[in-house]
Design a protein around this motif. Structure first.
Motif, mmCIF file in Angstrom:
data_model
loop_
_atom_site.group_PDB
_atom_site.id
_atom_site.type_symbol
_atom_site.label_atom_id
_atom_site.label_comp_id
_atom_site.label_asym_id
_atom_site.label_seq_id
_atom_site.Cartn_x
_atom_site.Cartn_y
_atom_site.Cartn_z
ATOM 1 N N PHE A 178 4.814 -14.693 -38.157
ATOM 2 C CA PHE A 178 4.644 -14.571 -39.608
ATOM 3 C C PHE A 178 3.252 -15.035 -40.047
ATOM 4 N N CYS A 179 2.832 -16.179 -39.546
ATOM 5 C CA CYS A 179 1.543 -16.728 -39.970
ATOM 6 C C CYS A 179 0.371 -15.883 -39.473
ATOM 7 N N GLN A 180 0.525 -15.245 -38.333
ATOM 8 C CA GLN A 180 -0.508 -14.342 -37.843
ATOM 9 C C GLN A 180 -0.527 -13.046 -38.640
ATOM 10 N N ASN A 181 0.633 -12.417 -38.762
ATOM 11 C CA ASN A 181 0.690 -11.072 -39.338
ATOM 12 C C ASN A 181 0.607 -11.048 -40.853
ATOM 13 N N VAL A 182 1.254 -12.009 -41.511
ATOM 14 C CA VAL A 182 1.308 -11.996 -42.975
ATOM 15 C C VAL A 182 0.215 -12.871 -43.589
ATOM 16 N N ARG B 85 -9.600 2.765 -53.494
ATOM 17 C CA ARG B 85 -8.590 3.536 -54.199
ATOM 18 C C ARG B 85 -7.222 2.857 -54.115
ATOM 19 N N SER B 86 -6.309 3.282 -54.936
ATOM 20 C CA SER B 86 -4.954 2.713 -54.909
ATOM 21 C C SER B 86 -4.272 2.996 -53.580
ATOM 22 N N THR B 87 -4.662 4.077 -52.909
ATOM 23 C CA THR B 87 -4.063 4.433 -51.625
ATOM 24 C C THR B 87 -4.673 3.671 -50.453
ATOM 25 N N ASP B 88 -5.769 2.977 -50.676
ATOM 26 C CA ASP B 88 -6.376 2.168 -49.623
ATOM 27 C C ASP B 88 -5.568 0.888 -49.436
ATOM 28 N N ARG B 89 -5.608 0.326 -48.237
ATOM 29 C CA ARG B 89 -4.790 -0.847 -47.922
ATOM 30 C C ARG B 89 -5.659 -2.070 -47.647
ATOM 31 N N ILE B 90 -5.074 -3.235 -47.931
ATOM 32 C CA ILE B 90 -5.718 -4.520 -47.632
ATOM 33 C C ILE B 90 -4.800 -5.273 -46.675
ATOM 34 N N ILE B 91 -5.348 -5.789 -45.573
ATOM 35 C CA ILE B 91 -4.523 -6.603 -44.681
ATOM 36 C C ILE B 91 -5.186 -7.965 -44.486
ATOM 37 N N ALA B 92 -4.362 -8.975 -44.302
ATOM 38 C CA ALA B 92 -4.861 -10.348 -44.270
ATOM 39 C C ALA B 92 -5.536 -10.704 -42.955
ATOM 40 N N ASN B 93 -5.032 -10.170 -41.845
ATOM 41 C CA ASN B 93 -5.554 -10.568 -40.539
ATOM 42 C C ASN B 93 -6.624 -9.584 -40.079
ATOM 43 N N GLN B 94 -7.870 -10.025 -40.114
ATOM 44 C CA GLN B 94 -8.983 -9.161 -39.732
ATOM 45 C C GLN B 94 -8.850 -8.688 -38.282
ATOM 46 N N ASP B 95 -8.233 -9.498 -37.430
ATOM 47 C CA ASP B 95 -8.071 -9.120 -36.028
ATOM 48 C C ASP B 95 -7.182 -7.896 -35.857
ATOM 49 N N HIS B 96 -6.389 -7.555 -36.876
ATOM 50 C CA HIS B 96 -5.456 -6.433 -36.779
ATOM 51 C C HIS B 96 -6.012 -5.151 -37.383
ATOM 52 N N LEU B 97 -7.231 -5.180 -37.878
ATOM 53 C CA LEU B 97 -7.772 -4.025 -38.597
ATOM 54 C C LEU B 97 -7.783 -2.755 -37.759
ATOM 55 N N ILE B 98 -8.296 -2.856 -36.547
ATOM 56 C CA ILE B 98 -8.436 -1.650 -35.725
ATOM 57 C C ILE B 98 -7.060 -1.089 -35.362
ATOM 58 N N TYR B 99 -6.129 -1.976 -35.049
ATOM 59 C CA TYR B 99 -4.767 -1.534 -34.747
ATOM 60 C C TYR B 99 -4.164 -0.806 -35.952
ATOM 61 N N GLU B 100 -4.268 -1.402 -37.130
ATOM 62 C CA GLU B 100 -3.670 -0.786 -38.322
ATOM 63 C C GLU B 100 -4.337 0.541 -38.656
ATOM 64 N N ALA B 101 -5.656 0.612 -38.478
ATOM 65 C CA ALA B 101 -6.365 1.874 -38.737
ATOM 66 C C ALA B 101 -5.924 2.942 -37.746
ATOM 67 N N LYS B 102 -5.762 2.546 -36.499
ATOM 68 C CA LYS B 102 -5.286 3.493 -35.476
ATOM 69 C C LYS B 102 -3.908 4.036 -35.837
ATOM 70 N N GLN B 103 -3.012 3.139 -36.256
ATOM 71 C CA GLN B 103 -1.658 3.578 -36.630
ATOM 72 C C GLN B 103 -1.701 4.537 -37.816
ATOM 73 N N ALA B 104 -2.611 4.299 -38.745
ATOM 74 C CA ALA B 104 -2.728 5.185 -39.908
ATOM 75 C C ALA B 104 -3.163 6.578 -39.486
ATOM 76 N N VAL B 105 -4.113 6.649 -38.551
ATOM 77 C CA VAL B 105 -4.550 7.948 -38.032
ATOM 78 C C VAL B 105 -3.383 8.673 -37.381
ATOM 79 N N LEU B 106 -2.621 7.961 -36.560
ATOM 80 C CA LEU B 106 -1.497 8.585 -35.860
ATOM 81 C C LEU B 106 -0.427 9.068 -36.838
ATOM 82 N N ARG B 107 -0.185 8.286 -37.908
ATOM 83 C CA ARG B 107 0.802 8.710 -38.913
ATOM 84 C C ARG B 107 0.363 10.000 -39.596
#
Length: 798
Positions: free
Chosen positions: A190-194, A674-696
Motif C-alpha cells: 500500500f505504501c509503495q503503490n498508493v 488534460r482530464s484524461t491524463d493520469r497522476i501517480i504517486a510513485n515515480q518508480d512505477h511511471l514506465i510500468y503504468e505507461a506501458k500498461q496504458a499502451v497495451l490497453r
C-alpha cells in the motif's frame, strides 16, 4: 489481511502529523486529524465570546494545522483544495470516530509513556481489522503496546515517515514481535503503490535504519572535525556532492533538521544500547550540547552552524567557529581532491577520486567513511535483514546517491578492507569471509539482474513488476536503436520506450531525429511506444545554446529548419497510427512539455513540475505548445457560440507568466494536462503504468486521432489580451521587451488577425508560432536573456 484503506485517522496535528494527513489527502484518502483540547482561550476567541467548550476552541489545534497546510512553502499538498479531505477534531470528542477508519496513525510527542497511554485509549474504540501504527523515529514498537491485547498488537506496527512526508521518499515499516505478517506485507504494498514511498522493513531497534546509520555518520564527522581542526565549510565541502551527498552536506543538514532534534535522536540510541564503544560514538560532543543550551538550534532559531547576516552586498552566510563559539565570514574551500571529485562522473567516480587524491581533505573523507562502513556492516542482521535495505534507507532518507555498501564497492571493497586492517580497524568477520570466498564486491550484476550479499550468499534483488529499470534493460542489450540524444528500448510485450539521454535531456536535432526513426520502428515491429526516461529530470526544454549560436550567426534559415523539424516531429507523434503515452517526471519544461502534449495520454508523476517557460528566455513556445493549448480550448467549447475569451485569457496568463506547476495535479489546474491524463504517486512505477496504458489502447483497437479545425478568438480576442499586457507595462509590472513578447504570444494564441470564431488548421497555428518564435530570436534582448540563462541559470528581466 487485504483490507482497502480509504479513510484514516491521524492523532497529533504537529508538523509531522499534519504533513502525514496532507499526504494521505494527496492520494485521495480522507482523514480525521485529532489533537488535544486547548486549556486556554486565545485573545481572538475571547473577543468572539467563545468558551472553552466551543467546538472551534476544542478543535483549534487541528483546525489551525489544516489552515497552515494551505499556506505552507513548499506545499504539503499537491493541490490546496485537497485540504478539504481532512476533518479537524479533538481527542476528547472524536476519538470514538476511529472505529470508522481503516488506518489509525499515532504521531504524538516522542515519549514512550505518552504513546502507551494514548494507544491504550485508542484500543477502547478500535475495531478489529483496523490497522494502527506509530510514526516514531526510534522508540520501541513492541514496548508501546506491551499492555494492549494480542489482537491489537497483531494489527500494530511502526510506520516511520521522513519529514516532509510529501517529499521524502523513505518510509520505514517496523513490525512488532506480534504483528501479523500479512498486515506488514499489505502495508508495504500500500505504501509503495498508493503513497508512492520507498519502503524498507526495519527491525525494532533504537532509531531503526536510516537514523541509526545517519546519526552515527554525522557524529563521527563532527568528532573527526574537532579532532583534526577542520572548519564548518571545509567539512561541508568534503561531505556534500564530492561524496555523492546533497549540497546541504553535514552542517546545513543539521541546521535544517534542528540541533535539538538531532541531539534527542542521538540520545535515544545512547540510552538504549549497552555496548560502551558504541555508546561513546553516540555521545553528543560538548560543542553541540553547548549550542543547544544557547538556543542555537539551526534554521528554526535563526542560527546554528551557519548564520545569515546583512552585509554591504546583501545577505552573507557566516560560519561558526566551534572553539571560540563566534561566527566569521564564510571562506571558499578549494583543493586538488575536491577538484578531482568535481571533474569525475557520477557518485561512484566522485567518491573514488576524492579518496584516492591523497591530500588532507581526502584523508578526512576516508576517516569518516571507514568508520561508517564498518558500523553499517556490524549492524546487518541487527537493524535490517540485508545490506540492500540499509543502502536504500540511506539513499531515500538522507538523499545519498550511494548507500554505505554501494560506496564500499565504489572505493574498491578488497583494497579498502586491506587499508582498514592496516590502520588497525576491526572489519566484521562476515565481510572478510565474503572476500575470502573470492568476491570483489557486495553487489554483482549479471545480464542486467542485480544480486547482493545476504547471509554470506548471493540473493536476487526482487524488483516488483511495477518497477522497470531502463539501465538494466540496456545492459540486457534491449536497445533497438539510438544516438547521442536518445534511445529506443524494447520493454517487452510489444511496447518500446523512447528514452532521452542528452545533457539535461535538452531536446535537439538528435532527439527529434530519433523520435522520427522510432516511429518507423514502432510502426513495423511494436504495438505502441512510451516517451519516458529515468534521469534526474524528464526534460528541461530545447537546446537554447544551439538556438543562441545560430541567432548570433544570423542563421535564420537554420533556426527555421530546427523549429519546423520540432513541429513536424510532434505532429507525426500526434497523428501516429499506434498509441503513444508520455511519462514525465520532476522538471518538465518548455520543449519537454511540447514533447508530451501530442501523446494520446500523459501519465505524470505526482512530483512533476510542468510548464511552458519560454518567455523566461525571451521566446514563446515554438514546438506546438501554443497550438495544442488553443486546440484544447476549441475542443472544450466546441463549435458553438460559447465565448472563447475567458479560456484564452487563462492560458495567456499561464504561458505569459511562465507558470510552472507545483505538482502533477497543479498541472491539470493550469491546463497543461488534460482530464484524461493520469497522476501517480510513485515515480518508480511511471514506465510500468505507461506501458500498461499502451497495451490497453492497443487491445481496445486503437484509432489515430483525426485532425480537427481550431476555433480561434481572432483580432478581437487578441486585442483583449494585448490590452491587458499594456496595462501591466503601464503599471510597471513588465518591461518593454516583456510587452513585445506578450503581444507576439497574444497574436499566436488568438489565431492572428482573423474574425472571431474562424476555424483554422493546426498547420496555420504552427506557422503563427514559428514566425513569432523566429522574430523573437532576432531580438537582441532575447539573445541576452538566452545568454544569461545559459551562464547564470536564471531568467534575466531586461
Amino acid at each position: 489481511m487485504n483490507k482497502t484503506i480509504r479513510k484514516a485517522a491521524v492523532i497529533g496535528s504537529g508538523i509531522m502529523g499534519s504533513g502525514i494527513a496532507a499526504h494521505l489527502a494527496n492520494v485521495g484518502i480522507s482523514c480525521i486529524l485529532l489533537d488535544v483540547v486547548p486549556k486556554n482561550l486565545t485573545d481572538e476567541e475571547t473577543q468572539k465570546g467563545y468558551s472553552l467548550e466551543h467546538p472551534a476552541v476544542r478543535n483549534r489545534l487541528a483546525t489551525g494545522a489544516i489552515a497552515k497546510l494551505r499556506k505552507s512553502t513548499p506545499s504539503s499538498l499537491y493541490d490546496d483544495t485537497f485540504a478539504e479531505r481532512i476533518t479537524a477534531g479533538n481527542l476528547e470528542d472524536h476519538l470514538s470516530h476511529i472505529s470508522e477508519v481503516d488506518w489509525v496513525i499515532e504521531v504524538v510527542v516522542e515519549n514512550l509513556q505518552v504513546k502507551k497511554d494514548l494507544l491504550n485509549k485508542v484500543e477502547r474504540y478500535w475495531k478489529p481489522g483496523t490497522i494502527v501504527s506509530s510514526n516514531t523515529s526510534g522508540i520501541s514498537i513492541q514496548e508501546m503496546v506491551a499492555d494492549c491485547s494480542e489482537p491489537f498488537q497483531a494489527s500494530f506496527l511502526g510506520t516511520h515517515f521522513f519529514n516532509p512526508p510529501r517529499y521524502m521518499k523513505l518510509l520505514e515499516i517496523i513490525p512488532g514481535t506480534k504483528t501479523d505478517p500479512g498486515i506488514v506485507q499489505q502495508m508495504k504494498v500500500f505504501c509503495q503503490n498508493v503513497l508512492g514511498k520507498g519502503v524498507v522493513l526495519a527491525k525494532d531497534t533504537p532509531n531503526f535504519i536510516a537514523n541509526r546509520i545517519g546519526t552515527y555518520g554525522l557524529l563521527i564527522t563532527l568528532q573527526e572535525m574537532l579532532k583534526n581542526g577542520f572548519t564548518i565549510e571545509e567539512v561541508d565541502a568534503v561531505t556534500g556532492p564530492a561524496l555523492g551527498r546533497p549540497k546541504s552536506a553535514t552542517f546545513r543538514t543539521l541546521d535544517m533538521v534542528g540541533l535539538d532534534t538531532f541531539v534527542h535522536v542521538a540520545d535515544n540510541v545512547y540510552a538504549n544500547i549497552t555496548d560502551e564503544t558504541e555508546k561513546a560514538a553516540f555521545a553528543a560532543p560538548d560543542a553541540l550540547t553547548s549550542m543547544v543550551a544557547r538556543g542555537w538550534f539551526g534554521e528554526k532559531s535563526g542560527q546554528g552552524f551557519y548564520l545569515k547576516k546583512k552585509g554591504t552586498n546583501g545577505s552573507e552566510i557566516w560560519s561558526l567557529d566551534l572553539v571560540s563559539m563566534e561566527y566569521y565570514p564564510q571562506k571558499k574551500v578549494t583543493s586538488g581532491s575536491l577538484e578531482a571529485a568535481k571533474l569525475a562522473k557520477g557518485a561512484r567516480g566522485k567518491t573514488k577520486a576524492l579518496i584516492a587524491a591523497g591530500d588532507r581533505y581526502s584523508e578526512f573523507a576516508w576517516n569518516i567513511l571507514k568508520q561508517v562502513l564498518i558500523y553499517s556492516a556490524e549492524k546487518v542482521g541487527e537493524i535490517a535483514n540485508s545490506i540492500h535495505e540499509i543502502d536504500e534507507a540511506m539513499k531515500w532518507g538522507f538523499n545519498w546517491e550511494l548507500g554505505p555498501f554501494e560506496t564500499w564497492d565504489a572505493m574498491g571493497l578488497v583494497r579498502s578492507v586491506e587499508r582498514m586492517e592496516r590502520e588497525g580497524l576491526s572489519v566484521p568477520s562476515w565481510v572478510k569471509e565474503w572476500i575470502a570466498a573470492g568476491n570483489q564486491s557486495f553487489y554483482q550484476k549479471e545480464k542486467g539482474t542485480l544480486y547482493y550479499v545476504s547471509e554470506q550468499s548471493l540473493k536476487l534483488v526482487e524488483q516488483p513488476p511495477e518497477i522497470i529499470t531502463l539501465s538494466s534493460l540496456k545492459e540486457q542489450n534491449k536497445i533497438v536503436k539510438g544516438n547521442d540524444g536518445a534511445s529506443l528500448i524494447d520493454l517487452g510485450d510489444g511496447v518500446a520506450c523512447l528514452e532521452f539521454h542528452s545533457p539535461n535531456n535538452a531536446i535537439g536535432a538528435d532527439i527529434l531525429m530519433m523520435i522520427q526513426q522510432s516511429l518507423v520502428e514502432v510502426r513495423n515491429n511494436f504495438e505502441g511506444m512510451i516517451i519516458a526516461n529515468q534521469g534526474r529530470n524528464f526534460c528541461v526544454g530545447a537546446n537554447i545554446m544551439l538556438l543562441l549560436m545560430e541567432a548570433q550567426d544570423d542563421e535564420w534559415d537554420e533556426i527555421d529548419s530546427i523549429i519546423r523539424m520540432f513541429q513536424n516531429t510532434m505532429y507525426k507523434v500526434k497523428r501516429f497510427e499506434k498509441p503513444v503515452v508520455a511519462a514525465p517526471h520532476r522538471m518538465t519544461l518548455g520543449g519537454g512539455v511540447e514533447a508530451c502534449m501530442p501523446a494520446d495520454q500523459v501519465i505524470a508523476g505526482a512530483e512533476t513540475y510542468y510548464g511552458l517557460v519560454e518567455v523566461g528566455v525571451g521566446l514563446i513556445p515554438g514546438g506546438g505548445g501554443c497550438k495544442e493549448l488553443a486546440l484544447r480550448i476549441s475542443q472544450h467549447v466546441g463549435h458553438s457560440d460559447v465565448d472563447l475569451q475567458p479560456y484564452i485569457n487563462h492560458i495567456f496568463e499561464t504561458v505569459g507568466m511562465a507558470k510552472v506547476s507545483t505538482s502533477g495535479h497543479d498541472a491539470k489546474k493550469l491546463g497543461y494536462l488534460r482530464s484524461t491524463d493520469r497522476i501517480i504517486a510513485n515515480q518508480d512505477h511511471l514506465i510500468y503504468e505507461a506501458k500498461q496504458a499502451v497495451l490497453r489502447m492497443s487491445k481496445a483497437g486503437y484509432e489515430p486521432i483525426p485532425e480537427e479545425k481550431i476555433r480561434v478568438a481572432g483580432s478581437e480576442g487578441k486585442a483583449v489580451l494585448q490590452l491587458g499586457a499594456i496595462g501591466m507595462r503601464e503599471s510597471g509590472y513588465i518591461s518593454d521587451h516583456d510587452l513585445l513578447i506578450a503581444k507576439k504570444l497574444a497574436h499566436v494564441l488568438a489565431g492572428g488577425d482573423l474574425q472571431s470564431g474562424t476555424l483554422v488548421s493546426e498547420q496555420y497555428m504552427l506557422d503563427l508560432e514559428r514566425e513569432a518564435f523566429l522574430s523573437l530570436c532576432g531580438e537582441l534582448k532575447t539573445q541576452q536573456r538566452m545568454q544569461h540563462m545559459l551562464t547564470k541559470g536564471k531568467a534575466l528581466r531586461n
